[in-house]
Design a protein around this motif. Sequence first.
Motif, PDB file in Angstrom:
ATOM      1  N   TYR A  56      56.759  29.192  29.875  1.00 54.62           N
ATOM      2  CA  TYR A  56      57.819  30.190  29.767  1.00 54.62           C
ATOM      3  C   TYR A  56      59.184  29.720  30.251  1.00 54.62           C
ATOM      4  CZ  TYR A  56      53.466  32.795  29.512  1.00 54.62           C
ATOM      5  OH  TYR A  56      52.215  33.223  29.182  1.00 54.62           O
ATOM      6  N   LYS A 130      56.434  41.033  20.001  1.00 53.47           N
ATOM      7  CA  LYS A 130      57.577  41.927  19.796  1.00 53.47           C
ATOM      8  C   LYS A 130      58.116  42.372  21.154  1.00 53.47           C
ATOM      9  CE  LYS A 130      55.846  43.622  15.350  1.00 53.47           C
ATOM     10  NZ  LYS A 130      55.421  44.809  14.567  1.00 53.47           N
ATOM     11  N   ARG A 131      59.340  42.047  21.421  1.00 55.13           N
ATOM     12  CA  ARG A 131      59.939  42.343  22.714  1.00 55.13           C
ATOM     13  C   ARG A 131      60.018  43.852  22.939  1.00 55.13           C
ATOM     14  NH1 ARG A 131      65.292  43.097  24.597  1.00 55.13           N
ATOM     15  NH2 ARG A 131      65.511  42.456  26.774  1.00 55.13           N
ATOM     16  N   THR A 163      56.617  38.748  27.584  1.00 59.28           N
ATOM     17  CA  THR A 163      57.215  38.890  26.256  1.00 59.28           C
ATOM     18  C   THR A 163      58.439  39.809  26.261  1.00 59.28           C
ATOM     19  OG1 THR A 163      55.730  40.731  25.701  1.00 59.28           O
ATOM     20  CG2 THR A 163      55.003  38.512  25.117  1.00 59.28           C
ATOM     21  N   ASN A 164      58.761  40.391  27.398  1.00 59.23           N
ATOM     22  CA  ASN A 164      59.926  41.276  27.484  1.00 59.23           C
ATOM     23  C   ASN A 164      61.190  40.501  27.837  1.00 59.23           C
ATOM     24  OD1 ASN A 164      60.785  43.904  27.036  1.00 59.23           O
ATOM     25  ND2 ASN A 164      60.840  44.375  29.217  1.00 59.23           N
ATOM     26  N   SER A 165      61.126  39.194  27.690  1.00 60.13           N
ATOM     27  CA  SER A 165      62.269  38.318  27.956  1.00 60.13           C
ATOM     28  C   SER A 165      62.572  37.512  26.691  1.00 60.13           C
ATOM     29  CB  SER A 165      61.951  37.363  29.115  1.00 60.13           C
ATOM     30  OG  SER A 165      62.775  36.223  29.085  1.00 60.13           O
ATOM     31  N   ASN A 166      63.814  37.593  26.216  1.00 60.13           N
ATOM     32  CA  ASN A 166      64.187  36.841  25.013  1.00 60.13           C
ATOM     33  C   ASN A 166      63.979  35.345  25.194  1.00 60.13           C
ATOM     34  OD1 ASN A 166      64.886  38.916  23.270  1.00 60.13           O
ATOM     35  ND2 ASN A 166      66.993  39.034  24.023  1.00 60.13           N
ATOM     36  N   ALA A 167      64.360  34.820  26.367  1.00 62.38           N
ATOM     37  CA  ALA A 167      64.241  33.385  26.618  1.00 62.38           C
ATOM     38  C   ALA A 167      62.783  32.937  26.577  1.00 62.38           C
ATOM     39  CB  ALA A 167      64.869  33.039  27.970  1.00 62.38           C
ATOM     40  N   ARG A 168      61.900  33.740  27.175  1.00 63.09           N
ATOM     41  CA  ARG A 168      60.489  33.385  27.181  1.00 63.09           C
ATOM     42  C   ARG A 168      59.888  33.501  25.779  1.00 63.09           C
ATOM     43  NH1 ARG A 168      57.969  35.859  32.820  1.00 63.09           N
ATOM     44  NH2 ARG A 168      58.977  34.343  34.205  1.00 63.09           N
ATOM     45  N   CYS A 169      60.281  34.530  25.047  1.00 61.68           N
ATOM     46  CA  CYS A 169      59.781  34.687  23.675  1.00 61.68           C
ATOM     47  C   CYS A 169      60.162  33.493  22.800  1.00 61.68           C
ATOM     48  CB  CYS A 169      60.323  35.973  23.064  1.00 61.68           C
ATOM     49  SG  CYS A 169      59.353  37.443  23.494  1.00 61.68           S
ATOM     50  N   LEU A 170      61.366  32.983  22.974  1.00 58.64           N
ATOM     51  CA  LEU A 170      61.798  31.817  22.207  1.00 58.64           C
ATOM     52  C   LEU A 170      60.892  30.629  22.475  1.00 58.64           C
ATOM     53  CD1 LEU A 170      65.709  31.951  22.463  1.00 58.64           C
ATOM     54  CD2 LEU A 170      64.330  32.146  20.384  1.00 58.64           C
ATOM     55  N   ARG A 171      60.515  30.443  23.729  1.00 54.86           N
ATOM     56  CA  ARG A 171      59.649  29.326  24.081  1.00 54.86           C
ATOM     57  C   ARG A 171      58.243  29.526  23.539  1.00 54.86           C
ATOM     58  NH1 ARG A 171      63.817  29.542  27.174  1.00 54.86           N
ATOM     59  NH2 ARG A 171      64.635  27.665  28.212  1.00 54.86           N
TER      60      ARG A 171
END
Length: 258
Positions: A56, A130-131, A163-171
């Motif tokens: 993450y 899905k965030r 998954t509620n973090s855009n940066a983590r979702c990108l990774r």
Amino acid sequence: MELQIKEKNEYQYVDEGRGEVLLLLHGLFGALSNWQEVVAHFSPSYRVVIPLLPIYDMPLLKAGVPGLVSFVEDFLSEIGLTQPCTVLGNSLGGHIALVYALQNPARVTRLVLTGSSGLFEDGMGGSFPKRGNYGFVQERVAYTFYDPAVATKELVDEVFNVTNSNARCLRIISIARSAQRHNLAKDLHRVLVPTLLVWGLNDTITPPVVAHEFNRLMPASELRFLDHCGHAPMMERPQPFNQLLDDFLVRTTAAVRA
């Protein structure tokens, strides 16, 4: 048993017991706690090591299977673990274990793969996280197991917070796509160490047909199925999983020493 997490520089990890080393690698939405029952069972007789993979927060340009394999290599160097070991991997962790073994054949004595990616996987039920949608995350976490009750609120909350973090979702998306790109079908014949494949008969993410294909392509592999079990046998069916692993380790000891 409660896992004791150690820290050294940027690494967080579990290191329990003494003796022959079992290196455990968790999956994309995994955590150190996924292997809790394995640690409890084997740490009296083995040294069990589990790095927390930086899924993450690793640099985005390195967020993929090669970057995670490099992380494992650097981690082992940092803690001074130089002897060959048995490597276990679940889901993405199995994929990392395979690439690590292909790149470092002299440092791997055995492999244990369970629900491994590397050939085909239906991550998150065919869609990316899905965030901010708790219901979606709850449904997808339950999809991992045969028994939805294994997807406790604590586990769902953990994945939701990730998954509620855009940066983590990108990774997560970058790593998932990297796993899909890095298909190992043409390389598996080069993995010659004894390999145990433990698969949930009800795995919907890497279905049983994937296990049969791993078994067909890996010359020193043996395949065992656990019924009423999904994508994470060491969590959902810990006792039979540990028994299969125990038997495999004992049976292959002579070959490994030779």
